[in-house]
Enzyme design. Structure first.
Site, short mmCIF file in Angstrom:
data_model
loop_
_atom_site.label_atom_id
_atom_site.label_comp_id
_atom_site.label_asym_id
_atom_site.label_seq_id
_atom_site.Cartn_x
_atom_site.Cartn_y
_atom_site.Cartn_z
N TYR A 167 0.83 -1.21 0.00
CA TYR A 167 0.00 0.00 0.00
C TYR A 167 0.87 1.26 0.00
O TYR A 167 0.63 2.20 -0.76
CB TYR A 167 -0.89 -0.06 1.25
CG TYR A 167 -1.85 1.09 1.44
CD1 TYR A 167 -3.04 1.16 0.71
CD2 TYR A 167 -1.61 2.07 2.40
CE1 TYR A 167 -3.95 2.19 0.93
CE2 TYR A 167 -2.50 3.10 2.62
CZ TYR A 167 -3.67 3.16 1.88
OH TYR A 167 -4.57 4.17 2.09
N LYS A 192 1.06 4.25 -2.75
CA LYS A 192 0.64 5.59 -2.34
C LYS A 192 1.74 6.63 -2.52
O LYS A 192 1.43 7.82 -2.69
CB LYS A 192 0.16 5.57 -0.88
CG LYS A 192 -1.20 4.90 -0.72
CD LYS A 192 -2.24 5.52 -1.64
CE LYS A 192 -3.65 5.09 -1.33
NZ LYS A 192 -4.61 5.64 -2.31
#
Length: 306
Positions: free
Chosen positions: A165, A169
């Site tokens: 993640y 991001k």
């Protein structure tokens, strides 16, 4: 002056629940026609259903707004193109894109599978790429566009169990930095939201009292500002529980080392100067770093770059 989006068309991905739902409803309240995109899967990305998106559309229409539901998987470029085409067919333009869709596959780096890593990258990073690419030419031709990418403190600063993640991001920040340069002369502005919110993706990860403060509605004003006509550009706006801040990537001034000091030992000897925060600043392009270092080298060597 009240910020409004009359005659603007917005696409909000992952808008069936949580942050995306809040963004879509508030954009519509202020006059935007909204594509409510949601695959309708669970928070790990499995399954699909149009119910959540349809419910948000019904809520918008009940309040007198205009909206349409779309179930495109943002990780599928053909489906994304079809979604944008549907918006163009219905409303003739796309002015605002809020890249919000996401999934979680949290596990420590060694325990997580490479398939999960790739899936998270596909949704968060490539989903943002696909949606932005599908809208980019439209925005360029109409000489107006506001793109919001969604980053995270996990990407900016790290968070245990979120290697996949966090990688995705921070990837969208690299994308933003270059698109800002490419979109400037077409009045396309690209900014990033770094939200902290209590949603189904964060439920159970914090005490209930904290969760209740972190409502999606306290984050959405940041999106409304970044999607506005007078928005900033190339800004990472952090939002949560009613607090707002800007995150910046800065580079220290550093120093030039004499040829005989250009060794690992020389770096170690000058580490305090290299890492000193005095004079550090946010650079606006890769060329600026090159220029800074060449200027320091020329000064150290006593030569002209002219």
């Amino acid at each position: 002056m009240t910020i409004r989006y009359d005659d603007r068309v917005a696409i909000v991905t992952g808008a069936g629940q949580g942050l995306g739902r809040s963004h879509a409803i508030e954009l519509a309240k202020r006059g935007a026609k909204v594509v409510v995109n949601d695959l309708g899967g669970s928070k790990d990305g499995t399954g699909s259903s149009s119910e959540a998106a349809m419910a948000v559309v019904a809520e918008i229409e009940a309040a007198g707004g205009e909206a349409m539901a779309n179930g495109a998987n943002v990780a599928n470029y053909a489906e994304v193109e079809a979604m944008v085409a549907a918006a163009m067919e219905k409303w003739g333009r796309v002015d605002i894109l809020v890249n919000n869709a996401g999934i979680l596959r949290d596990k420590s780096f060694l325990k997580g599978s490479m398939e999960d890593f790739q899936l998270v990258l596909n949704v968060h990073l490539m989903g943002t790429v696909y949606c932005t690419r599908a809208c980019w030419e439209i925005m360029k031709e109409q000489e107006y566009g506001r793109v919001v990418v969604t980053t995270s403190s996990s990407g900016l600063y790290g968070n245990f169990g979120q290697t996949n993640y966090g990688s995705a991001k921070l990837g969208v920040i690299g994308m933003m930095n270059t698109l800002v340069q490419e979109g400037a002369k077409y009045n396309i502005r690209v900014n990033a939201l770094a939200p902290t919110a209590g949603t189904r993706m964060t439920e159970g990860l914090m005490p209930e009292k904290m969760f209740e403060l972190l409502t999606p509605e306290t984050v959405t004003p940041a999106v409304l500002y970044l999607a506005s006509e007078d928005s900033p550009n190339r800004t990472i706006l952090c939002a949560g529980a009613g607090s707002f801040a800007v995150a910046k990537i800065v580079e220290t001034e550093g120093c030039w080392l004499k040829p005989e000091e250009q060794t690992p030992e020389g770096i170690a000897a000058h580490w305090d100067t290299i890492t000193s925060p005095e004079g550090e600043r946010a650079l606006v392009g890769g060329f600026e770093q090159t220029g800074k270092m060449l200027t320091q080298a020329a000064a150290g060597l006593g030569i002209s770059l002219e």
